[in-house]
Enzyme design. Structure first.
Site, short mmCIF file in Angstrom:
data_model
loop_
_atom_site.label_atom_id
_atom_site.label_comp_id
_atom_site.label_asym_id
_atom_site.label_seq_id
_atom_site.Cartn_x
_atom_site.Cartn_y
_atom_site.Cartn_z
N GLY A 1 38.35 22.04 47.99
CA GLY A 1 37.75 21.10 48.94
C GLY A 1 37.72 21.62 50.37
O GLY A 1 37.49 22.80 50.62
N LYS B 1 42.14 10.21 53.97
CA LYS B 1 42.67 8.94 53.46
C LYS B 1 43.93 9.05 52.61
O LYS B 1 44.03 9.91 51.75
CB LYS B 1 41.61 8.31 52.57
CG LYS B 1 40.43 7.74 53.30
CD LYS B 1 39.57 7.10 52.26
CE LYS B 1 38.41 6.35 52.77
NZ LYS B 1 37.56 6.02 51.62
N ARG C 1 31.56 30.15 44.31
CA ARG C 1 31.64 29.71 42.91
C ARG C 1 30.86 30.64 41.99
O ARG C 1 31.24 30.82 40.82
CB ARG C 1 31.15 28.28 42.78
CG ARG C 1 32.17 27.30 43.31
CD ARG C 1 31.70 25.89 43.22
NE ARG C 1 32.83 24.97 43.36
CZ ARG C 1 32.71 23.68 43.56
NH1 ARG C 1 31.53 23.13 43.67
NH2 ARG C 1 33.78 22.92 43.67
N GLY D 1 37.97 18.07 43.69
CA GLY D 1 38.40 16.90 42.91
C GLY D 1 39.26 17.30 41.74
O GLY D 1 40.28 16.66 41.44
P1 AMP Z 1 39.50 14.83 52.62
O1 AMP Z 1 38.12 14.93 52.05
O2 AMP Z 1 40.20 13.56 52.30
O3 AMP Z 1 40.34 16.06 52.38
O4 AMP Z 1 39.29 14.72 54.18
C1 AMP Z 1 38.73 15.74 54.93
C2 AMP Z 1 38.20 15.15 56.19
O5 AMP Z 1 39.24 14.51 56.87
C3 AMP Z 1 37.64 16.18 57.12
O6 AMP Z 1 36.25 15.98 57.24
C4 AMP Z 1 38.35 15.92 58.43
O7 AMP Z 1 37.51 15.91 59.54
C5 AMP Z 1 38.91 14.53 58.23
N1 AMP Z 1 40.07 14.30 59.08
C6 AMP Z 1 41.19 15.02 59.17
N2 AMP Z 1 42.00 14.52 60.12
C7 AMP Z 1 41.38 13.46 60.65
C8 AMP Z 1 41.68 12.54 61.68
N3 AMP Z 1 42.81 12.63 62.36
N4 AMP Z 1 40.79 11.58 61.95
C9 AMP Z 1 39.64 11.50 61.28
N5 AMP Z 1 39.28 12.33 60.29
C10 AMP Z 1 40.14 13.30 59.99
#
Ligand code: AMP
Length: 399
Positions: free
Chosen positions: A356, A203, A39, A379
């Site tokens: 991210g 999620k 950054r 974000g």
């Molecule tokens: P996000 O911040 O929503 O982009 O999520 C990123 C996080 O999702 C990372 O820390 C990954 O380890 C987690 N992640 C990805 N796939 C899985 C999975 N199958 N089970 C649990 N966590 C996951």
């Protein structure tokens, strides 16, 4: 279409310019060193341009979430030091926890053309995140011109991002902000087709607005990562101990139906790596989604899914990716994420990483340079992809 006033549209010679950057960089708790300076480096073109034009450059940024309580560990002092090294000139750090005060005003009024100072973490002031007028006015009192180059903070209606523009006559966006909006906006508004969007991460609920928006724009929507198991569950399969948002099952079904009606290809995994525990060294193996054992959890996409997803990517002319395909922080479960990164790096297409975790993964795997663009905003880029107006962009004047 991009229509904001930019740094190239204004004369900054001899002017006091308040430049909002996103210096929210990770700092090692053990050594106090900056561990990823991406950054900072991304903000250099705008800072250099202002110095070359003879502006008096007053930098500001937030770091972390001090919630109005100053703390040494969230001081911007290391950033000032690193900036000085990059610019080859002193960046004077104004180490005042109240960010703007009489001493700061005095120092700023004595600045010469081409001088650079950095204010303390704007979130040391509790008013910052509430966009309260008094702090916006204090910031505005330091400058003649305000420039926003903090894409990573553009989704926040905070004093130093949005409120300040109400009290400064001239404002514009910097080069980084311009680049982010042009590339992300261009890909969304006029993508070269086929246009593929890859979503992953933990999620479904974090990505609903993005799915809602992009299902109307993309030709192919790929869903991987933790969020895919809710879709697999919605199709009627057992998912063992995998991540599930049961209350999003109906949403997943609705989206799969909507995609079919619209002729959008919605791809979800056909096989998955499952592990007995959430641990890199746990026993793990690959199964088709119809056969996920009850005592396992999905941690990565399987080989057949890698082939399915990468084939779709290879046919695309525009690809946007946000969110890893598995628990990529654990080396045994990083294969799917790496395959997506590698394929995107190799194809002749517009390739964009939406900030991210996927940006971190791509950089860590050494593919960052090969992408058209790696967004500096996690974000912010997600909200941009959702199609909502970012306060930090709306606040800047149009040409
Ligand atoms: P996000 O911040 O929503 O982009 O999520 C990123 C996080 O999702 C990372 O820390 C990954 O380890 C987690 N992640 C990805 N796939 C899985 C999975 N199958 N089970 C649990 N966590 C996951």
């Amino acid at each position: 279409m991009f229509n904001k006033k930019t740094i190239d549209d204004i004369n900054t010679k001899g002017k006091r310019v308040l430049l909002r950057c996103d210096f929210n960089v990770p700092i090692s708790k053990e050594t106090g060193e900056i561990t990823d300076e991406n950054r900072i480096v991304s903000s250099l073109p705008t800072i250099k341009k202002l110095i070359a034009d003879g502006a008096k450059v007053i930098l500001c940024s937030h770091m972390g979430k001090p919630k109005g309580v100053p703390s040494k560990s969230l001081s911007l002092a290391p950033v000032a030091e690193r900036l000085s090294e990059h610019l080859g000139k002193e960046v004077r750090f104004l180490d005042y926890d109240d960010v703007v005060n009489d001493e700061v005003k005095e120092i700023v009024s004595a600045m010469k053309d081409g001088d650079v100072v950095l204010l303390q973490n704007t979130r040391f002031r509790k008013e910052e995140t509430k966009n309260e007028e008094n702090f916006s006015k204090e910031l505005a009192s330091l400058c003649d011109i305000y420039i926003n180059d903090a894409f990573g903070s553009a989704h926040r209606a905070h004093c130093s991002v949005a409120g300040v523009t109400d009290f400064v006559d001239t404002n514009a966006v910097g080069y980084l902000m311009e680049k982010e909006i042009r590339i992300l906006g261009g890909a969304l508004d006029e993508p070269e087709r086929p246009f593929t969007v890859i979503l992953g991460g933990a999620k479904v609920s974090d990505k609903i607005e993005v799915i809602d928006n992009l299902i109307n724009k993309a030709d192919t929507l790929i869903i991987g990562g933790g969020m895919a198991y809710t879709f697999i569950y919605a199709k009627g399969y057992g998912i063992g101990k995998s991540l599930l948002e049961a209350d999003k099952t109906q949403y997943a079904l609705d989206m799969m139906k909507k995609a079919e009606e619209k002729g959008v290809k919605l791809l979800i995994p056909v096989d998955t790596v499952v592990a007995k525990d959430f641990d890199n060294d746990a026993e793990h193996f690959t199964v088709d989604i119809e056969n996920i054992p009850d005592d396992t959890l999905g941690v990565d996409i399987g080989e057949k899914t890698i082939e399915l997803f990468t084939n779709a990517i290879k046919e695309s002319k525009t690809v946007i990716w946000n969110g890893p395909m598995g628990v990529f922080e654990m080396p045994n479960y990083a294969k799917g994420t790496e395959a997506i990164a590698k394929t995107m790096a190799e194809i002749d297409a517009v390739t964009i990483i939406g900030g991210g975790d996927s940006a971190a993964a791509v950089d860590q795997m050494g593919y960052g340079e090969k992408m058209t663009h790696v967004s500096t905003g996690g974000g912010a880029s997600l909200e941009f992809l959702s199609g909502v107006d970012l306060p930090g962009v709306s606040a800047v004047d149009e040409k």
